[in-house]
Design a protein around this motif. Sequence first.
Motif, PDB file in Angstrom:
ATOM      1  N   LYS A  40      37.426  -1.962  -0.639  1.00  0.00           N
ATOM      2  CA  LYS A  40      37.186  -0.757  -1.419  1.00  0.00           C
ATOM      3  C   LYS A  40      38.075  -0.767  -2.651  1.00  0.00           C
ATOM      4  O   LYS A  40      39.272  -1.055  -2.566  1.00  0.00           O
ATOM      5  N   LEU A  48      31.041   5.373  -2.843  1.00  0.00           N
ATOM      6  CA  LEU A  48      31.169   5.219  -1.392  1.00  0.00           C
ATOM      7  C   LEU A  48      31.499   6.516  -0.672  1.00  0.00           C
ATOM      8  O   LEU A  48      31.264   6.640   0.525  1.00  0.00           O
ATOM      9  N   GLU A  49      32.025   7.483  -1.368  1.00  0.00           N
ATOM     10  CA  GLU A  49      32.505   8.716  -0.757  1.00  0.00           C
ATOM     11  C   GLU A  49      31.467   9.357   0.171  1.00  0.00           C
ATOM     12  O   GLU A  49      31.792   9.833   1.251  1.00  0.00           O
ATOM     13  N   ALA A  50      30.209   9.335  -0.216  1.00  0.00           N
ATOM     14  CA  ALA A  50      29.149   9.966   0.583  1.00  0.00           C
ATOM     15  C   ALA A  50      28.877   9.220   1.888  1.00  0.00           C
ATOM     16  O   ALA A  50      28.335   9.787   2.824  1.00  0.00           O
ATOM     17  N   TYR A  51      29.259   7.944   1.963  1.00  0.00           N
ATOM     18  CA  TYR A  51      28.940   7.115   3.128  1.00  0.00           C
ATOM     19  C   TYR A  51      30.104   6.940   4.092  1.00  0.00           C
ATOM     20  O   TYR A  51      29.933   6.399   5.179  1.00  0.00           O
ATOM     21  N   LEU A  52      31.302   7.337   3.704  1.00  0.00           N
ATOM     22  CA  LEU A  52      32.490   7.110   4.517  1.00  0.00           C
ATOM     23  C   LEU A  52      32.793   8.299   5.418  1.00  0.00           C
ATOM     24  O   LEU A  52      32.615   9.463   5.017  1.00  0.00           O
ATOM     25  N   THR A  53      33.257   8.020   6.609  1.00  0.00           N
ATOM     26  CA  THR A  53      33.746   9.079   7.476  1.00  0.00           C
ATOM     27  C   THR A  53      35.169   9.420   7.062  1.00  0.00           C
ATOM     28  O   THR A  53      35.783   8.701   6.267  1.00  0.00           O
ATOM     29  N   ASP A  56      37.454   6.570   7.645  1.00  0.00           N
ATOM     30  CA  ASP A  56      37.246   5.449   6.722  1.00  0.00           C
ATOM     31  C   ASP A  56      37.980   5.678   5.399  1.00  0.00           C
ATOM     32  O   ASP A  56      38.399   4.740   4.755  1.00  0.00           O
ATOM     33  N   LYS A  57      38.086   6.941   4.998  1.00  0.00           N
ATOM     34  CA  LYS A  57      38.705   7.265   3.710  1.00  0.00           C
ATOM     35  C   LYS A  57      40.187   7.036   3.778  1.00  0.00           C
ATOM     36  O   LYS A  57      40.825   6.684   2.890  1.00  0.00           O
TER      37      LYS A  57
END
Length: 57
Positions: A40, A48-53, A56-57
Motif C-alpha cells: 500500500k 483502497l479506502e473503500a475496500y479495506l477493513t 487492514d487500515k
Amino acid sequence: MLITCLLPMNIGISITHTDKTFGILIFDQLHPMGIDIEAKTKADSDFLEAYLTESDK
C-alpha cells in the motif's frame, strides 16, 4: 512437501511476494487463478479506502 490428491487433476501454482508478505495459491488448472500482493502506498490510499477493513487500515 508432497501434496497428493485422490481426484485426478492438473495442479497449478501462483506465487507472489513483497518485502514483508508472501502468498501461494494452489489450484486445479481447469479453473486457472492468479494471486498478486502489492504494498500500500500513499497514492493508493484514497482508492483502497473503500475496500479495506478497519484492521487492514
